[in-house]
Design a protein around this motif. Structure first.
Motif, PDB file in Angstrom:
ATOM      1  N   TRP A   1       0.769  -1.104   0.037  1.00 16.13           N
ATOM      2  CA  TRP A   1       0.033   0.043   0.011  1.00 16.13           C
ATOM      3  C   TRP A   1       0.952   1.388  -0.114  1.00 16.13           C
ATOM      4  CZ3 TRP A   1      -4.489  -0.472  -1.543  1.00 16.13           C
ATOM      5  CH2 TRP A   1      -5.520  -1.635  -1.305  1.00 16.13           C
ATOM      6  N   PHE A   2       1.872   1.220   1.003  1.00 18.32           N
ATOM      7  CA  PHE A   2       2.647   2.385   1.068  1.00 18.32           C
ATOM      8  C   PHE A   2       3.585   2.649  -0.449  1.00 18.32           C
ATOM      9  CE2 PHE A   2       6.889   4.436   2.097  1.00 18.32           C
ATOM     10  CZ  PHE A   2       6.305   5.566   2.681  1.00 18.32           C
ATOM     11  N   ALA A   3       4.036   1.676  -0.901  1.00 18.52           N
ATOM     12  CA  ALA A   3       4.798   1.871  -2.308  1.00 18.52           C
ATOM     13  C   ALA A   3       3.713   2.305  -3.517  1.00 18.52           C
ATOM     14  CB  ALA A   3       5.322   0.357  -2.740  1.00 18.52           C
ATOM     15  N   THR A   4       2.762   1.849  -3.519  1.00 18.42           N
ATOM     16  CA  THR A   4       1.739   2.437  -4.485  1.00 18.42           C
ATOM     17  C   THR A   4       0.980   3.527  -4.331  1.00 18.42           C
ATOM     18  OG1 THR A   4       0.002   0.603  -3.717  1.00 18.42           O
ATOM     19  CG2 THR A   4       1.575  -0.061  -5.656  1.00 18.42           C
ATOM     20  N   GLY A   5       0.713   3.538  -3.073  1.00 22.54           N
ATOM     21  CA  GLY A   5      -0.275   4.940  -2.728  1.00 22.54           C
ATOM     22  C   GLY A   5       0.696   6.013  -2.290  1.00 22.54           C
ATOM     23  N   TYR A   6       1.775   5.820  -1.668  1.00 23.62           N
ATOM     24  CA  TYR A   6       2.659   7.023  -1.212  1.00 23.62           C
ATOM     25  C   TYR A   6       3.771   7.247  -2.265  1.00 23.62           C
ATOM     26  CZ  TYR A   6       5.235  10.448   1.454  1.00 23.62           C
ATOM     27  OH  TYR A   6       6.027  11.198   2.005  1.00 23.62           O
ATOM     28  N   LEU A   7       4.759   6.213  -2.440  1.00 23.51           N
ATOM     29  CA  LEU A   7       5.913   6.351  -3.046  1.00 23.51           C
ATOM     30  C   LEU A   7       5.418   6.415  -4.935  1.00 23.51           C
ATOM     31  CD1 LEU A   7       8.293   3.787  -1.495  1.00 23.51           C
ATOM     32  CD2 LEU A   7       7.986   6.197  -1.183  1.00 23.51           C
ATOM     33  N   GLY A   8       4.461   5.974  -5.100  1.00 24.93           N
ATOM     34  CA  GLY A   8       3.862   5.893  -6.320  1.00 24.93           C
ATOM     35  C   GLY A   8       3.188   7.162  -6.828  1.00 24.93           C
ATOM     36  N   ALA A   9       2.631   7.971  -5.740  1.00 23.52           N
ATOM     37  CA  ALA A   9       1.986   8.918  -6.102  1.00 23.52           C
ATOM     38  C   ALA A   9       2.616  10.056  -7.176  1.00 23.52           C
ATOM     39  CB  ALA A   9       1.490   9.524  -4.736  1.00 23.52           C
ATOM     40  N   ASP A  10       1.568  10.070  -8.297  1.00 23.28           N
ATOM     41  CA  ASP A  10       2.373  11.096  -9.218  1.00 23.28           C
ATOM     42  C   ASP A  10       1.098  11.634  -9.939  1.00 23.28           C
ATOM     43  OD1 ASP A  10       3.442  12.433 -11.680  1.00 23.28           O
ATOM     44  OD2 ASP A  10       5.119  10.928 -11.361  1.00 23.28           O
ATOM     45  N   ASP A  11       0.973  13.121  -9.760  1.00 18.30           N
ATOM     46  CA  ASP A  11      -0.124  13.606 -10.516  1.00 18.30           C
ATOM     47  C   ASP A  11      -0.254  13.464 -12.094  1.00 18.30           C
ATOM     48  OD1 ASP A  11      -0.837  14.750  -8.056  1.00 18.30           O
ATOM     49  OD2 ASP A  11       0.378  16.608  -8.400  1.00 18.30           O
ATOM     50  N   PHE A  12       1.060  13.150 -12.582  1.00 20.65           N
ATOM     51  CA  PHE A  12       0.993  12.930 -14.012  1.00 20.65           C
ATOM     52  C   PHE A  12       0.923  11.677 -14.497  1.00 20.65           C
ATOM     53  CE2 PHE A  12       3.201  17.049 -13.144  1.00 20.65           C
ATOM     54  CZ  PHE A  12       2.374  18.005 -13.985  1.00 20.65           C
ATOM     55  N   ASN A  13       1.492  10.912 -13.728  1.00 16.43           N
ATOM     56  CA  ASN A  13       1.449   9.346 -14.138  1.00 16.43           C
ATOM     57  C   ASN A  13       1.431   8.501 -12.976  1.00 16.43           C
ATOM     58  OD1 ASN A  13       1.833   6.934 -15.516  1.00 16.43           O
ATOM     59  ND2 ASN A  13       4.139   7.150 -15.137  1.00 16.43           N
ATOM     60  N   PRO A  14      -0.009   8.637 -12.284  1.00 17.21           N
ATOM     61  CA  PRO A  14      -0.261   7.831 -11.020  1.00 17.21           C
ATOM     62  C   PRO A  14      -0.172   6.296 -11.100  1.00 17.21           C
ATOM     63  CG  PRO A  14      -2.132   8.733 -12.258  1.00 17.21           C
ATOM     64  CD  PRO A  14      -1.263   9.258 -12.805  1.00 17.21           C
ATOM     65  N   THR A  15       0.302   5.763 -10.101  1.00 19.05           N
ATOM     66  CA  THR A  15       0.327   4.172 -10.145  1.00 19.05           C
ATOM     67  C   THR A  15      -1.010   3.651  -9.346  1.00 19.05           C
ATOM     68  OG1 THR A  15       2.508   4.433  -9.661  1.00 19.05           O
ATOM     69  CG2 THR A  15       1.620   2.250  -8.862  1.00 19.05           C
ATOM     70  N   PRO A  16      -1.607   2.686 -10.015  1.00 18.29           N
ATOM     71  CA  PRO A  16      -2.911   2.185  -9.435  1.00 18.29           C
ATOM     72  C   PRO A  16      -2.608   1.969  -7.670  1.00 18.29           C
ATOM     73  CG  PRO A  16      -2.636   1.269 -11.469  1.00 18.29           C
ATOM     74  CD  PRO A  16      -1.496   1.865 -11.087  1.00 18.29           C
ATOM     75  N   VAL A  17      -3.298   2.334  -6.845  1.00 18.95           N
ATOM     76  CA  VAL A  17      -3.248   1.864  -5.551  1.00 18.95           C
ATOM     77  C   VAL A  17      -3.736   0.490  -5.132  1.00 18.95           C
ATOM     78  CG1 VAL A  17      -3.784   2.509  -3.255  1.00 18.95           C
ATOM     79  CG2 VAL A  17      -3.592   4.400  -5.170  1.00 18.95           C
ATOM     80  N   THR A  18      -2.529  -0.266  -4.880  1.00 21.02           N
ATOM     81  CA  THR A  18      -2.857  -1.692  -4.604  1.00 21.02           C
ATOM     82  C   THR A  18      -1.953  -2.312  -3.705  1.00 21.02           C
ATOM     83  OG1 THR A  18      -3.351  -3.818  -5.759  1.00 21.02           O
ATOM     84  CG2 THR A  18      -1.695  -2.552  -6.605  1.00 21.02           C
ATOM     85  N   SER A  19      -1.965  -3.589  -3.645  1.00 23.59           N
ATOM     86  CA  SER A  19      -0.931  -4.458  -2.718  1.00 23.59           C
ATOM     87  C   SER A  19      -0.840  -5.748  -3.135  1.00 23.59           C
ATOM     88  CB  SER A  19      -1.104  -4.218  -1.182  1.00 23.59           C
ATOM     89  OG  SER A  19      -0.126  -4.724  -0.463  1.00 23.59           O
ATOM     90  N   LEU A  20      -0.503  -6.409  -2.253  1.00 21.98           N
ATOM     91  CA  LEU A  20      -0.284  -8.188  -2.749  1.00 21.98           C
ATOM     92  C   LEU A  20      -1.552  -8.678  -3.187  1.00 21.98           C
ATOM     93  CD1 LEU A  20       1.864  -9.397   0.135  1.00 21.98           C
ATOM     94  CD2 LEU A  20       2.504  -9.326  -2.055  1.00 21.98           C
ATOM     95  N   THR A  21      -1.631  -9.261  -4.292  1.00 22.08           N
ATOM     96  CA  THR A  21      -2.675  -9.938  -5.024  1.00 22.08           C
ATOM     97  C   THR A  21      -2.023 -10.946  -6.126  1.00 22.08           C
ATOM     98  OG1 THR A  21      -5.052  -9.770  -5.773  1.00 22.08           O
ATOM     99  CG2 THR A  21      -3.485  -7.922  -6.834  1.00 22.08           C
ATOM    100  N   PHE A  22      -2.704 -12.032  -6.474  1.00 19.99           N
ATOM    101  CA  PHE A  22      -1.868 -12.622  -7.429  1.00 19.99           C
ATOM    102  C   PHE A  22      -2.733 -13.167  -8.631  1.00 19.99           C
ATOM    103  CE2 PHE A  22       0.467 -13.131  -3.662  1.00 19.99           C
ATOM    104  CZ  PHE A  22       1.867 -12.792  -4.207  1.00 19.99           C
ATOM    105  N   ILE A  23      -4.274 -13.134  -8.779  1.00 17.35           N
ATOM    106  CA  ILE A  23      -4.806 -13.628  -9.694  1.00 17.35           C
ATOM    107  C   ILE A  23      -4.413 -12.814 -10.931  1.00 17.35           C
ATOM    108  CG2 ILE A  23      -6.944 -14.183 -10.705  1.00 17.35           C
ATOM    109  CD1 ILE A  23      -6.173 -16.174  -8.621  1.00 17.35           C
ATOM    110  N   ALA A  24      -5.070 -11.655 -11.174  1.00 21.42           N
ATOM    111  CA  ALA A  24      -4.839 -10.795 -12.297  1.00 21.42           C
ATOM    112  C   ALA A  24      -3.273 -10.530 -12.422  1.00 21.42           C
ATOM    113  CB  ALA A  24      -5.482  -9.581 -12.230  1.00 21.42           C
ATOM    114  N   PRO A  25      -2.407 -10.343 -11.290  1.00 18.03           N
ATOM    115  CA  PRO A  25      -0.869 -10.247 -11.659  1.00 18.03           C
ATOM    116  C   PRO A  25      -0.325 -11.442 -12.411  1.00 18.03           C
ATOM    117  CG  PRO A  25      -1.409  -9.135  -9.731  1.00 18.03           C
ATOM    118  CD  PRO A  25      -2.796 -10.179  -9.919  1.00 18.03           C
TER     119      PRO A  25
END
Length: 351
Positions: free
Chosen positions: A213-237
């Motif tokens: 959550w921290f990696a995608t929701g905080y470190l990945g926060a970018d107004d121009f190229n935002p990262t989808p906020v997610t964490s560990l999951t395995f079906i779609a990945p």
């Protein structure tokens, strides 16, 4: 380093750690429930409960502090189909018993040299893509459209807030009660308290969910190229990872794909370093058919449930979303049905 690269690097580290911990501890919901319901050994299921408790506490702390907006995740939707998510959970849970483990467990065992898990991973990925975008997608979409409902209170904290509590108080109260109950349940078992490795595994996996959550929701926060906020999951990945391996030209790596690669690599390195690596295969055609059938159910069911025993059971649960609780209930019931009762998956004659 830009935010996208930081997220990719974080995903690799999280995957490597999960793969190593998963191999050393045997972390798996299905194995935990089998030990608890059929064999009288409740240590692994307590490890899983501890992981949920830690994930809930850490995730809700991140959300309360404003570091991560988990409301942007797929779990906290106001519009969802409870019947389809529950049914998907049932399929996933039963398929997990047929395949003798979930998608993340298959990745871990594949790193150890288990070739049965290669079949599980590939069939799961194909089934998931068919349900997401292929032949099974139209009926899935039709079922969702016919049964979805809208709710303003889409999580346990939101329900408490609707009763008059402030948003922060509702979040902290819900997180405190649920995480404390799960942690108490874990440590109430004497054998678990004598298993420091299992205790460490539960804490580490729970913290890995918060790290995602921290990696995608905080470190990945970018107004121009935002990262989808997610964490560990395995079906779609897993489905996306297989597609990336086949058609990487024009595709881009994301958090989920790199996590999948990281889990496999972490397990492989750990297995080689500890002497656990050895090749295993199917013992009969019937064994392969059962395992592949379970993988197909996991792929389709995981898509309908919007997650697996990790994606909903840990990551979704950590948001305290009502949809995640419904999906996880289906996973638990489906798994229990496969382990006990009239629908129990019986051992193969050629063991």
């Amino acid at each position: 380093m830009d935010s996208a690269s930081i997220v990719i690097l974080s995903a690799l580290v999280i995957g490597l750690v999960y793969g190593s911990v998963g191999l050393l501890s045997g972390f798996c919901l299905m194995s935990g429930m089998r030990g608890w319901l059929a064999e009288g050994d409740g240590r692994l299921v307590r490890t899983y409960a501890l992981a949920i408790g830690v994930a809930v506490a850490a995730t809700q702390l991140l959300a309360a502090s404003g570091l991560v907006d988990i409301g942007k995740s797929i779990y906290l939707q106001s519009l969802f189909s409870a019947p389809v998510m529950f049914f998907g959970g049932l399929l996933f849970g039963y398929g997990m018993v047929l395949s003798n483990g979930c998608g993340s467990r298959a990745l871990v065992l594949l790193g150890r040299g288990n070739l049965r898990s290669f079949v599980v991973v590939v069939v799961l990925a194909i089934s998931a893509q068919m349900t997401l975008k292929g032949l099974i997608a139209p009926p899935r979409i039709a079922m969702v459209a016919a049964s979805q409902t809208t709710t303003t209170a889409n999580s346990v904290p939101a329900l408490l807030a609707a009763a008059g509590l402030s948003a922060t108080a509702a979040r902290m109260l819900a997180a405190s009660i649920i995480s404390a109950a799960l942690i108490i349940f874990a440590f109430a078992h004497p054998a678990f308290r004598r298993s420091p490795g299992q205790m460490a595994a539960g804490v580490v996996v729970g913290l890995l969910v918060a790290a995602g959550w921290f990696a995608t929701g905080y470190l990945g926060a970018d107004d121009f190229n935002p990262t989808p906020v997610t964490s560990l999951t395995f079906i779609a990945p897993i489905a996306d990872a297989l597609q990336y391996v086949m058609l990487s030209t024009g595709s881009t790596l994301n958090f989920g794909i790199v996590t999948v690669f990281g889990v496999f690599a972490g397990s492989l390195v750990t297995a080689l370093a500890t002497g656990r690596f050895h090749l295993e295969g199917y013992q009969s055609p019937r064994h392969m058919l059962r395992s592949g059938g379970g993988a197909a159910l996991m792929g389709a069911g995981g898509v309908m449930a919007l997650g697996c025993s990790i994606g909903q059971g840990l990551t979704g649960f950590s948001t305290l979303a009502l949809a995640s609780l419904i999906a996880f209930a289906g996973i638990l019931i489906g798994t229990a049905a496969g382990l006990r009762g009239a629908l129990r998956v019986r051992p193969l004659a050629t063991a």
